[in-house]
Write a protein that holds these residues in place. Structure first.
Motif, PDB file in Angstrom:
ATOM      1  N   ILE A 358       0.912  -1.064   0.013  1.00 10.54           N
ATOM      2  CA  ILE A 358       0.027  -0.207  -0.076  1.00 10.54           C
ATOM      3  C   ILE A 358       0.947   1.258  -0.027  1.00 10.54           C
ATOM      4  N   TYR A 362       0.809   3.985  -3.058  1.00 10.36           N
ATOM      5  CA  TYR A 362       0.834   5.589  -2.636  1.00 10.36           C
ATOM      6  C   TYR A 362       2.074   6.418  -3.071  1.00 10.36           C
ATOM      7  N   HIS A 383      -7.908   5.531   5.074  1.00  9.00           N
ATOM      8  CA  HIS A 383      -7.305   4.169   4.507  1.00  9.00           C
ATOM      9  C   HIS A 383      -6.562   3.446   5.727  1.00  9.00           C
ATOM     10  N   LEU A 447      -8.881  -0.676   0.695  1.00  9.85           N
ATOM     11  CA  LEU A 447      -7.835  -1.114  -0.498  1.00  9.85           C
ATOM     12  C   LEU A 447      -8.911  -0.252  -1.612  1.00  9.85           C
ATOM     13  N   MET A 450      -8.335   3.277  -1.599  1.00 10.05           N
ATOM     14  CA  MET A 450      -6.888   3.619  -2.232  1.00 10.05           C
ATOM     15  C   MET A 450      -7.207   3.597  -3.829  1.00 10.05           C
TER      16      MET A 450
END
Ligand code: HEM
Ligand code: HEM
Lengths: 472, 204
Positions: A358, A362, A383, A447, A450
């Motif tokens: 993750i 990002y 998140h 997720l 995201m």
């Protein structure tokens, strides 16, 4: 520092990263479905294709070979170019690897629900697909090492050692574990039987964990953590120790999956001792990465990408402490075959692999598409907390469920008779399996947020946005 | 070239990784793979009949092994619950092993004579008929899908190459025994066979 995309081969990297994101969602949605089936068995829908027995290997293959391997292939092909200041060794080869691997995944998606399986955990695919995997893997190795060989700098960067070990060791263990004699295109029998087969199987199983889910991800983090924290790796010497510690000890530990089984006791004991030793290099490496982040304390306080990386390292510490513990006979007696093991798997898989991924997504995805800023900082914060709540619920629920059932299976009256029936233990853990389902759903919901945030980021029509500035 | 180390030469990186990672193959894997004869010598295992073998492949294909183990550890309460503990020689004909790693359902190593065939049938059709809170999936289709038996001979031949002592006579007769039987009945024959070959060995 903006060097533009003409200097490196970026497009294939983008494709790999998109595939990784897609498979992370798909694989984990299937995980949530499995968790739901274990609470509401009607969700097996009396369907031969999606009943638990066939869906579970699709989850493990989906997350390991879809999500993680796509991610490692993509990041490794990027990092090996950047740190060697050179293009890929061969561009068409890179596309063959990409499409070859997606074909493997597509075949997995078709054959596993149809019930074509070797039964070997994390190596369920039948022999023709194994041959394809072998071919793609060799091409990937040639591409990766070929690119290292033509690098323009003297030194091979730390990340590339770990990626290299990941590629090499996975080749070794994959080939030996999958040796099978075909009956037909869709059916084969392992050439090893019983206890011997189990030793080979767990030698693979544990090293898939050690080199795919651990070494590969470490390689990725050794590049991205210094980037994000804007500080060099804390200790070079520690990363050398970390590397040889993992390569040297990991391959020995597989037999901790066979404690108290019918394989020879000395074989079990090697697995146990090596597991205990593994704790050291694991924490040494975790310390190294944590210190790299801590060197930039200001950013760590406010930047959620930094915080995701930090959380990943803390979960790695947890999993690599819990692992050696689980290898000790007394603990293994209780934990083996219970939900506790599943909890251990997922504190590492969601906490360590998931959070690392993750953080990387990002940081890397906006930069791959030439953006500097995320679309929304509020959403990344949301998140972050969803992910943490999800993993915490998952892990705590399965500690209770696992230790509880492990105890109930073994509990005896004074006169030696068993206290609980199997069904009593199963009923005891039911509510906790619901909590696990809820935790998993939180994680996947995070997720999805995201994906939304990154989609908005990439399609923002601001800033420099020349397709794929390689300024990462 | 050899004056460099693994951080400077891709060749040295590859070779040194292979060498270091391979020690475990030599110490842990190879010595166990060459012990086949020794393991067989202690074994009570009997090869599965063609129908049981077909049932075993149903077990594999449906993924029963992801929820059920076939490995009783030598721990007192575990033996009380699941029967005789496995010995190394028990599984010499198990290509591949079906020990499993998760006991979502009970261990099945010695399930052979615990239930009647009728119980197994009802349970597989819908586990909640016999155990109301069961989380095992229902497998109704097993009793409508029929085996053709077309591949049973080649399966047995492959297994014979791997070391299962099937005779030519047994292989010749195999297809007729399997043909027309439902997957469910074959599976039940397999389940009912589990643990029978070692049942005589109960000293503990
Ligand atoms: C929200 C996300 C996820 C959920 C809800 C989930 C759920 C599950 C469930 C229910 C099982 C079956 C457990 C059992 O048989 O009792 C399972 C197994 C497994 N999952 Fe996940 N999973 C998730 C994410 C992941 C990820 C990201 C990975 C790896 C990177 C992973 C790796 C595995 C592995 C290796 C197993 C097999 C464990 C074993 O055999 O001991 N999972 N998962
Ligand atoms: C020092 C590090 C570690 C050690 C010594 C260790 C040890 C263990 C032990 C003893 C088991 C239980 C075996 C059993 O009784 O069935 C286990 C299961 C497992 N661990 Fe770890 N662990 C470590 C780190 C990790 C990490 C970082 C991951 C994943 C990213 C991981 C993934 C798994 C998986 C997938 C299983 C379940 C395998 C199965 O039964 O299907 N482990 N580990």
């Amino acid at each position: 520092m903006s060097s533009g995309m003409d200097k490196y081969d970026i497009k294939v990297v983008k494709y790999f990263i998109i595939a990784a994101v897609a498979w992370s969602i798909a694989g984990m949605l299937i995980g949530v479905m499995l968790a739901a089936q274990l609470y509401w068995p009607v969700l097996n829908f009396d369907s031969e294709y999606i009943q638990f027995g066939r869906l579970r290997p699709l989850h493990t293959s989906g997350v390991i070979f879809g999500f993680v391997v796509n991610m490692l292939m993509g990041t490794s092909l990027y990092i090996v170019q950047r740190t060697g200041q050179t293009r890929l060794f061969n561009k068409s080869l890179s596309w063959m690897v990409f499409w070859g691997w997606q074909l493997v995944l597509l075949l997995a998606l078709i054959t596993l629900p149809l019930g074509y399986t070797s039964t070997k955990e994390y190596a369920e695919l039948e022999w023709p697909i194994d041959l394809l995997i072998g071919l793609v893997w060799v091409l990937y190795a040639i591409l990766f090492f070929g690119t290292i060989a033509k690098r323009k700098v003297h030194h091979i960067f730390v990340s590339n050692w770990f990626y290299g070990a990941f590629i090499i060791v996975v080749t070794l263990i994959f080939v030996i574990n999958n040796l099978a004699m075909p009956v037909s295109l869709t059916k084969s029998y392992s050439v090893f039987s019983g206890a011997q087969d189990a030793i080979v199987q767990w030698w693979w199983g544990h090293n898939a964990v050690g080199f795919l889910l651990t070494a590969g991800v470490i390689g990725m983090n050794y590049y991205f953590i210094p980037k994000v924290s804007e500080r060099p790796i804390y200790s070079y010497r520690l990363s050398v120790i970390h590397f040889w510690g993992l390569v040297g000890f990991y391959t020995w530990a597989g037999t901790h999956h066979l404690v108290y089984s019918s394989v020879p006791v000395w074989v079990q004991n090697i697995g146990i001792v090596m597991s205990l030793i593994l704790w050291l290099p694991s924490w040494a490496g975790a310390f190294n990465s944590a210190m790299t982040l801590l060197q930039n304390k200001e950013k760590l306080k406010t930047d959620y990408i930094m915080l995701f990386f930090m959380s990943a390292i803390l979960y790695y510490c947890l999993a690599t402490l819990e692992g050696p513990l689980l290898a000790i006979r007394w603990f293994n007696m209780i934990a083996h075959n219970t939900e506790w093991i599943i909890g251990h798997v997922h504190s590492a898989a969601l906490g360590w692999v998931g959070m690392s991924a993750i953080a990387m997504f990002y940081y890397f995805i906006p930069r791959l598409w030439g953006k500097e800023q995320l679309w929304s900082n509020k959403l990344i914060k949301l998140h972050f907390w969803l992910a943490h709540i999800g993993i915490a619920l998952y892990a705590i629920a399965l500690w209770v469920a696992g230790i509880g059932e492990g105890y109930m299976w073994l509990a005896q009256q004074e006169n030696g008779s068993l206290v609980y029936s199997f069904v009593e233990a199963m009923d005891f853990k039911a509510p906790w399996l619901f909590v696990r389902f809820f935790g998993g759903a939180c994680f996947v919901f995070g997720l999805l947020i995201m994906v939304f945030n990154l989609y908005k980021t990439v399609s923002m029509n601001s800033s420099v946005s020349k397709e794929g500035s390689a300024d990462a | 070239m050899l004056s460099k180390d693994f951080t400077q030469s891709v060749f040295i990186l590859i070779i040194s990784t292979i060498v270091v990672a391979s020690f475990s193959i030599l110490v842990l894997i190879v010595p166990n793979l060459v012990r086949t004869d020794e393991i067989i010598a202690t074994s009570l295992a009997k090869p599965l009949t063609p129908l049981e073998l077909a049932g075993r492949d149903v077990y594999i294909s449906e993924g029963c092994h992801v929820c059920h183990t076939q490995m009783v550890r030598g721990i007192e309460p575990e033996v009380k619950r699941n029967g005789r503990a496995n010995k190394e020689g028990d599984d010499i004909y198990e290509f591949p092993n079906l020990w499993g790693s998760k006991r979502t359902g009970p261990d099945l190593t010695n399930i052979g004579r615990k239930y009647s065939e009728q119980w197994q049938r009802i349970h597989l059709m819908n586990p909640r008929k016999v155990v109301p809170t069961s989380i095992m999936p229902a497998y109704p289709w097993l009793f409508t899908q029929v085996l053709s038996g077309d591949d049973i001979e080649s399966k047995m031949r492959v297994l014979r190459k791997l070391g299962v002592p099937y005779t030519e006579n047994e292989i010749d007769k195999a297809r007729l025994q399997v043909k027309g039987v439902t997957k469910g009945e074959a599976l039940i024959q397999y389940l009912q066979s589990l643990g029978n070959d070692t049942a005589s060995d109960q000293e503990h």
